[in-house]
Structures are given as structure tokens and as C-alpha cells.
Write a protein that holds these residues in place. Structure first.
Motif, short mmCIF file in Angstrom:
data_model
loop_
_atom_site.label_atom_id
_atom_site.label_comp_id
_atom_site.label_asym_id
_atom_site.label_seq_id
_atom_site.Cartn_x
_atom_site.Cartn_y
_atom_site.Cartn_z
N PHE A 217 0.82 -1.21 0.00
CA PHE A 217 0.00 0.00 0.00
C PHE A 217 0.86 1.27 0.00
CE2 PHE A 217 -3.92 -2.20 2.07
CZ PHE A 217 -4.11 -2.92 0.91
N LYS A 218 2.02 1.21 0.60
CA LYS A 218 2.93 2.37 0.56
C LYS A 218 3.42 2.60 -0.87
CE LYS A 218 4.61 2.10 5.33
NZ LYS A 218 5.76 1.74 6.21
N MET A 219 3.69 1.51 -1.60
CA MET A 219 4.09 1.66 -3.01
C MET A 219 2.97 2.31 -3.82
SD MET A 219 6.03 -1.96 -3.74
CE MET A 219 6.31 -1.60 -5.47
N ALA A 220 1.76 1.79 -3.66
CA ALA A 220 0.63 2.34 -4.39
C ALA A 220 0.42 3.80 -4.02
CB ALA A 220 -0.63 1.53 -4.10
N GLY A 221 0.50 4.10 -2.72
CA GLY A 221 0.31 5.47 -2.26
C GLY A 221 1.34 6.42 -2.83
N MET A 222 2.59 5.97 -2.91
CA MET A 222 3.66 6.80 -3.46
C MET A 222 3.36 7.18 -4.90
SD MET A 222 7.71 5.83 -3.84
CE MET A 222 7.33 4.37 -4.84
N HIS A 223 2.92 6.20 -5.71
CA HIS A 223 2.62 6.47 -7.11
C HIS A 223 1.46 7.46 -7.24
CE1 HIS A 223 5.45 3.39 -7.86
NE2 HIS A 223 4.63 2.36 -7.74
N ILE A 224 0.42 7.24 -6.44
CA ILE A 224 -0.75 8.12 -6.52
C ILE A 224 -0.37 9.54 -6.08
CG2 ILE A 224 -3.08 8.54 -5.64
CD1 ILE A 224 -3.29 5.44 -5.25
N GLN A 225 0.42 9.65 -5.02
CA GLN A 225 0.86 10.97 -4.55
C GLN A 225 1.67 11.69 -5.62
OE1 GLN A 225 2.78 9.40 -0.96
NE2 GLN A 225 1.52 10.78 0.28
N GLU A 226 2.55 10.95 -6.30
CA GLU A 226 3.37 11.57 -7.35
C GLU A 226 2.50 12.06 -8.50
OE1 GLU A 226 6.14 8.58 -8.49
OE2 GLU A 226 7.46 8.89 -6.77
N ALA A 227 1.51 11.27 -8.88
CA ALA A 227 0.62 11.67 -9.96
C ALA A 227 -0.17 12.93 -9.58
CB ALA A 227 -0.33 10.52 -10.32
N ILE A 228 -0.64 12.97 -8.35
CA ILE A 228 -1.37 14.14 -7.86
C ILE A 228 -0.46 15.37 -7.87
CG2 ILE A 228 -2.45 15.18 -5.82
CD1 ILE A 228 -3.54 12.37 -5.14
N ILE A 257 -0.79 5.35 4.62
CA ILE A 257 0.12 6.49 4.44
C ILE A 257 -0.33 7.73 5.20
CG2 ILE A 257 0.77 5.64 2.15
CD1 ILE A 257 -0.88 7.93 0.93
N GLY A 258 -1.54 7.67 5.79
CA GLY A 258 -2.03 8.79 6.59
C GLY A 258 -2.33 10.03 5.79
N GLN A 259 -2.84 9.85 4.57
CA GLN A 259 -3.13 11.00 3.72
C GLN A 259 -4.32 10.70 2.83
OE1 GLN A 259 0.18 12.61 1.48
NE2 GLN A 259 -1.16 13.53 -0.06
N LYS A 260 -5.20 11.68 2.67
CA LYS A 260 -6.33 11.55 1.77
C LYS A 260 -5.84 11.70 0.33
CE LYS A 260 -10.74 11.34 0.65
NZ LYS A 260 -11.49 10.08 0.82
N LEU A 261 -6.31 10.82 -0.56
CA LEU A 261 -5.87 10.84 -1.96
C LEU A 261 -7.03 11.19 -2.89
CD1 LEU A 261 -3.62 7.65 -1.81
CD2 LEU A 261 -2.85 10.03 -1.89
N GLY A 262 -7.95 10.26 -3.08
CA GLY A 262 -9.14 10.53 -3.88
C GLY A 262 -8.89 10.73 -5.36
N LEU A 263 -7.88 10.05 -5.91
CA LEU A 263 -7.58 10.20 -7.33
C LEU A 263 -8.24 9.07 -8.11
CD1 LEU A 263 -5.97 11.88 -9.42
CD2 LEU A 263 -4.13 10.20 -9.18
N PRO A 264 -9.12 9.39 -9.07
CA PRO A 264 -9.76 8.34 -9.86
C PRO A 264 -8.74 7.55 -10.68
CG PRO A 264 -10.91 10.43 -10.11
CD PRO A 264 -9.62 10.73 -9.42
N VAL A 265 -9.03 6.26 -10.87
CA VAL A 265 -8.17 5.37 -11.66
C VAL A 265 -9.04 4.73 -12.72
CG1 VAL A 265 -6.56 3.44 -11.62
CG2 VAL A 265 -6.74 4.95 -9.62
#
Length: 302
Positions: A217-228, A257-265
Motif C-alpha cells: 500500500f505504501k508503493m501504491a500510495g507513493m505512485h498516486i501521490q506523485e501523480a497528484i 500512508i495517513g493521507q487523503k488521496l481521492g484520485l480516480p483510476v
């Protein structure tokens, strides 16, 4: 337009018929809009998603030789919309084609088992291709551009290629495994803006999720955060397993990761079909865990 109507033996895989049913739905909608004919391989079996070879390479080769042989019996190339299926089946096809010369007894042994089950033997006479390669290489971006009725102007899309599509096979058609551009070229063709970010060619973390969940989940979160951070309105992926880790598990990723993301995939065929005028309801965009409303609002479709 392609010089001849395109027709494929369609291998939908497992995930698109279960957890990501919207991928199956949107693939059908997209290919119909493009005039591509799919003959679904109803008797095909799971490719194993890379796990069969952990016990036996021979098992993985035999199961997928059968899948390829089903397409060969129709004299059609095998097409899948799953990067993992593409990587596994495509790599088996490469290996068996090489073994036909270097170790024909190995291929004969596999075919003996197939024939015992009433299946045609593997011949190595067809190709294994992903929906992305079919659109870029067989259909062509110029022909795709002619089909666009709803340019996705203003939509910033971050491609997520994942692992298998780029690195599982020795020969990669239509792209560079280290700096791929095929998805970005599709985005430009349909009017969207590509977003560049570091994680687009890295692993989503799915293979780790069953035994190292937090790391996955940290890997997934890192990618989503970078895209955002790069301004993406959405991530677009050609792999349903990547979609599961990036979309279906995004609420769990947020907790880790303790952060709201909300990025559609989005699945790749969903995005392309939107540009061809297919209505969102036909593409299963309401099935996602992370709401796709922000994407539709940006495109003034909601």
C-alpha cells in the motif's frame, strides 16, 4: 482506417470477469465502436498470473500453450486487455517458439497432454497481443483520431503501465520498455494531456499485497501521490490488477500512508471509449471505489 477489419481471439482473463467487470464491459464497448471483432475464448483458463511457475514452469507452459492453441484453432491472434495476462501468455509463447527449435521434445510433451484432453496442439502460429498494442499497432493512431467525437480537452491523465506489459517479454512491440510512450500517444490522440511522473513504469505493489500489505500500500500510495503532485486528474492503467491496488484499495492505502488521496483510476478502454462518444453508464464508471465524478465533471459529462 485499417486495411482489413480487425478480428481477435479474445482472452478476457479472470479479474475482468469478477472484481473489475467494468473492464470487460468497456472493452466490449470500445471494440464495437472501433469495428473490431472479438471472438471470446470461452474455454480458456486462468493464465496463472505468474504464480504457476513458482511450482512448475512446465505447468505454466502447458496451461498457456492450451490458451494459445485455442486462438490458433481459430486462425486468430490472441488479444487480452490485462497486462499480467499479456506478460505471462506472451512470455510462454516466446519461450515455446524458441523451444520448438532448441528442445522440440519439450513442446511435444506439452502437446501430448493437450491432445489427451482433446485440445489442438500448440503450433506457434499466432501472436499474443494486448489491447493497447492492437490499438497503437494494428488499428493505428491516425485511424483512432478519425473516430474521436468527444475530445478529452483539459483532462490530465497519468499513465500507469505497471510491470508485465513492459518487461515480461523479450520483444516489446510498438514501445520502449524504459521510456514507453504508447499510452501518452493515445492520450494526445484523443485530446487529453499526458502527465509525466516517476512511478508510471514501476510496480503497483499488487504482488506484495498478500504477504507484505503495508509495503504494497505504501508503493501504491507513493505512485498516486506523485501523480497528484504533477497535476493529474486521473491515473489510467492497462492492467486490472494495478487497478485493484490503485483504485479498489485506495481507501486502505490512505489509512496506511495517513493521507487523503481521492484520485480516480480509469481502465484504458474506458478513457478511449469516452472520447469516441460512448456514454459513461455503458463503461461501468460507477463501479469504481474512488468516484470518477471529478473526471466526468471536468469533461462536462455530469
Amino acid at each position: 482506417m485499417p486495411s482489413l477489419p480487425l478480428k481477435y481471439a479474445y482472452f478476457p482473463g479472470c479479474v475482468a470477469q469478477g472484481a473489475c467487470r467494468e473492464l470487460y464491459q468497456s472493452t466490449q464497448a470500445l471494440t464495437q465502436a472501433l469495428g473490431i471483432e472479438l471472438v471470446e475464448l470461452k474455454k480458456a483458463s486462468c493464465c496463472g498470473s505468474g504464480t504457476f511457475k513458482e511450482d512448475s514452469q512446465f505447468l505454466e507452459d502447458t496451461v498457456n500453450a492450451r490458451n494459445i492453441a485455442l486462438a490458433e484453432s481459430l486462425n486468430l491472434p490472441l488479444l487480452t486487455h490485462c497486462s499480467t495476462c499479456q506478460g505471462v501468455i506472451g512470455h510462454v509463447d516466446e519461450r515455446l517458439k524458441e523451444r520448438q527449435t532448441s528442445d522440440p521434445a519439450y513442446v511435444d510433451r506439452i502437446n501430448g497432454l493437450l491432445q489427451q484432453e482433446g485440445c489442438s496442439p500448440y503450433k506457434g502460429s499466432t501472436d499474443v497481443t494486448h489491447l493497447l498494442w492492437a490499438i497503437v499497432g494494428d488499428y493505428g493512431l491516425e485511424a483512432l483520431a478519425q473516430k474521436v467525437t468527444r475530445k478529452l480537452e483539459g483532462l490530465k491523465c497519468a499513465a500507469f503501465y505497471g510491470c508485465y506489459l513492459l518487461r515480461a517479454q523479450d520483444q516489446l512491440p510498438f514501445d520502449d520498455p524504459f521510456n514507453p510512450q504508447s499510452m501518452e500517444n493515445v492520450f494526445r490522440t484523443i485530446g487529453a494531456t499526458p502527465v509525466d511522473y516517476r512511478g508510471r513504469t514501476q510496480c503497483c505493489g499488487w504482488p506484495l499485497s498478500s504477504y507484505a500489505t503495508d509495503q504494497s500500500f505504501k508503493m501504491a500510495g507513493m505512485h498516486i501521490q506523485e501523480a497528484i503532485a504533477q497535476g493529474a486528474d486521473c491515473i489510467v492503467t492497462p492492467c486490472p490488477l494495478c487497478h485493484l491496488n490503485l483504485d479498489s484499495r485506495q481507501p486502505e492505502v490512505e489509512k496506511v500512508i495517513g493521507q487523503k488521496l481521492g484520485l480516480p483510476v480509469l481502465h484504458l478502454p474506458q478513457l478511449i471509449a469516452l472520447a469516441l462518444g460512448v456514454e459513461p453508464k455503458q463503461l461501468g464508471l460507477d463501479r469504481h471505489i474512488v468516484s470518477t465524478r471529478s473526471v466526468l465533471e471536468k469533461l462536462r459529462l455530469q
